[in-house]
Write a protein that holds these residues in place. Structure first.
Motif, PDB file in Angstrom:
ATOM      1  N   ASN A  62       0.177  -1.253   0.027  1.00  0.00           N
ATOM      2  CA  ASN A  62      -0.307   0.035   0.222  1.00  0.00           C
ATOM      3  C   ASN A  62       0.852   1.492  -0.409  1.00  0.00           C
ATOM      4  O   ASN A  62       0.089   2.497  -0.664  1.00  0.00           O
ATOM      5  CB  ASN A  62      -1.032  -0.075   1.087  1.00  0.00           C
ATOM      6  N   SER A  65       1.860   1.374  -3.856  1.00  0.00           N
ATOM      7  CA  SER A  65       0.611   1.976  -4.694  1.00  0.00           C
ATOM      8  C   SER A  65       0.561   3.424  -4.234  1.00  0.00           C
ATOM      9  O   SER A  65      -0.162   4.404  -5.029  1.00  0.00           O
ATOM     10  CB  SER A  65      -0.420   0.897  -4.362  1.00  0.00           C
ATOM     11  N   ARG A  66       0.244   4.231  -3.357  1.00  0.00           N
ATOM     12  CA  ARG A  66       0.512   5.324  -2.804  1.00  0.00           C
ATOM     13  C   ARG A  66       1.508   6.110  -3.101  1.00  0.00           C
ATOM     14  O   ARG A  66       1.276   7.637  -4.367  1.00  0.00           O
ATOM     15  CB  ARG A  66       0.455   5.435  -1.185  1.00  0.00           C
ATOM     16  N   ASN A  69       0.615   6.336  -6.951  1.00  0.00           N
ATOM     17  CA  ASN A  69      -0.067   7.356  -7.382  1.00  0.00           C
ATOM     18  C   ASN A  69       0.030   8.883  -7.439  1.00  0.00           C
ATOM     19  O   ASN A  69      -0.155   9.438  -7.996  1.00  0.00           O
ATOM     20  CB  ASN A  69      -1.217   6.697  -6.752  1.00  0.00           C
ATOM     21  N   HIS A  70       0.717   8.946  -6.123  1.00  0.00           N
ATOM     22  CA  HIS A  70       1.161  10.409  -6.085  1.00  0.00           C
ATOM     23  C   HIS A  70       1.964  11.109  -7.617  1.00  0.00           C
ATOM     24  O   HIS A  70       1.966  12.058  -8.080  1.00  0.00           O
ATOM     25  CB  HIS A  70       2.012  10.274  -4.820  1.00  0.00           C
ATOM     26  N   ASN A 181      -3.959  13.213  -3.105  1.00  0.00           N
ATOM     27  CA  ASN A 181      -4.627  12.157  -3.569  1.00  0.00           C
ATOM     28  C   ASN A 181      -4.780  11.815  -1.879  1.00  0.00           C
ATOM     29  O   ASN A 181      -4.376  11.748  -0.682  1.00  0.00           O
ATOM     30  CB  ASN A 181      -4.455  11.036  -3.503  1.00  0.00           C
ATOM     31  N   LYS A 182      -6.663  11.391  -1.542  1.00  0.00           N
ATOM     32  CA  LYS A 182      -6.967  11.180  -0.294  1.00  0.00           C
ATOM     33  C   LYS A 182      -6.807  10.678   0.352  1.00  0.00           C
ATOM     34  O   LYS A 182      -6.420   9.971   1.574  1.00  0.00           O
ATOM     35  CB  LYS A 182      -8.459  11.362  -0.457  1.00  0.00           C
ATOM     36  N   GLU A 183      -6.050   9.149  -0.508  1.00  0.00           N
ATOM     37  CA  GLU A 183      -5.570   7.762   0.193  1.00  0.00           C
ATOM     38  C   GLU A 183      -4.424   8.025   0.868  1.00  0.00           C
ATOM     39  O   GLU A 183      -4.074   7.839   1.993  1.00  0.00           O
ATOM     40  CB  GLU A 183      -5.487   6.863  -1.218  1.00  0.00           C
ATOM     41  N   ALA A 187      -3.800   8.583   5.438  1.00  0.00           N
ATOM     42  CA  ALA A 187      -2.964   6.953   5.616  1.00  0.00           C
ATOM     43  C   ALA A 187      -2.288   7.642   7.026  1.00  0.00           C
ATOM     44  O   ALA A 187      -2.176   8.893   7.431  1.00  0.00           O
ATOM     45  CB  ALA A 187      -1.836   6.716   4.837  1.00  0.00           C
TER      46      ALA A 187
END
Length: 263
Positions: A62, A65-66, A69-70, A181-183, A187
């Motif tokens: 995770n 992936s974060r 994605n960023h 990104n909200k994720e 986190a």
């Protein structure tokens, strides 16, 4: 805090510093956490070249992936951003094999966690030197000047620190304004050095909100005996870490030789 003005101030400071240093831009390690997300975005807003490195060492999926994605979000919004992935896991494994065994595995575990950060620092400076870039640090004020929650010559080994005068809560304010990104925003903060899901709060024993409060209390000259219950516990945690990590926060001690004996 006037968030737009703070953002403009940091971006202008970054751009002026880089131009005065006659470099092409910045390189930054992107971990999937809030601090590196905000710092990389601020660097991107300068319009100068920004290289994002993703450097997993047995990283939790995770977190990877974060980070990816960023970086993807950055590249969709800024044409000056590039990225490189450097898998440091084999390098880390080779180093472990080359090191002698120890009796206390707990001490070895801590040393190897810090070694991860130093391998990443080495990689950042490789690309910085190769492309004429500055290594941008991601430490915030509580980490860098409060509890010393960083690795000496690891994530503490940088050329400049854009967000080191911002409390963690202020970093979150900027992140929301920038549209991070909200994720990443939701986190739990983690240094990602252990290969598991432990958070910064798990390691420190207090949340960043609590540490910010303790930092303010220390600045106000408060003592441990001024508090009770959870507040006293947090203040003890903060003051202990602030004391034992001073070696990270002050210049390297230099043995100055008296002029009378140095001839």
């Amino acid at each position: 805090m006037d968030v737009p003005k703070v953002i403009d101030h940091i971006v202008n400071w970054l751009k002026d510093y880089a131009e005065n240093a006659k470099v092409n831009g910045f390189v930054i390690g992107v971990s999937g956490g809030i601090d590196s997300a905000v710092t990389s975005t601020l660097c991107a807003k300068t319009g100068l070249s920004v290289m994002c490195l993703e450097m997993p060492i047995y990283q939790a999926p995770n977190q990877v992936s974060r980070a990816l994605n960023h970086i993807d979000w950055l590249q969709n919004n800024f044409s000056n951003v590039s990225m490189t992935q450097v898998n440091l896991t084999p390098v880390f494994d080779s180093l472990i094999k080359a090191l002698p065994p120890v009796k206390n595995e707990d001490d070895r575990f801590m040393a190897l966690a810090n070694t991860r950060a130093r391998l990443r620092m080495t990689s950042l400076y490789y690309f910085a030197g190769f492309h004429g870039l500055l290594v941008a640090g991601t430490g915030n004020k509580v980490e860098d000047f409060g509890v010393g929650f960083f690795t000496k010559y690891g994530d503490g080994g940088v050329d400049l620190s854009p967000i080191a005068d911002l409390m963690k809560s202020e970093v979150y304010e900027i992140a929301k304004y920038l549209g991070i990104n909200k994720e990443i925003i939701v986190a739990d903060p983690t240094d990602g050095l252990w290969g598991d899901d432990r958070t910064d709060e798990d390691q420190i024993g207090a949340s960043y909100d609590e540490l910010e409060w303790a930092m303010q209390m220390q600045d106000a000259g408060k003592k441990v005996t001024d508090f009770s219950g959870r507040k006293q516990e947090v203040y003890k945690i903060y003051t202990r870490l602030n004391r034992i990590n001073q070696h990270k926060m002050i210049p390297i001690p230099v043995c100055e030789i008296p002029s009378g004996i140095k001839k």
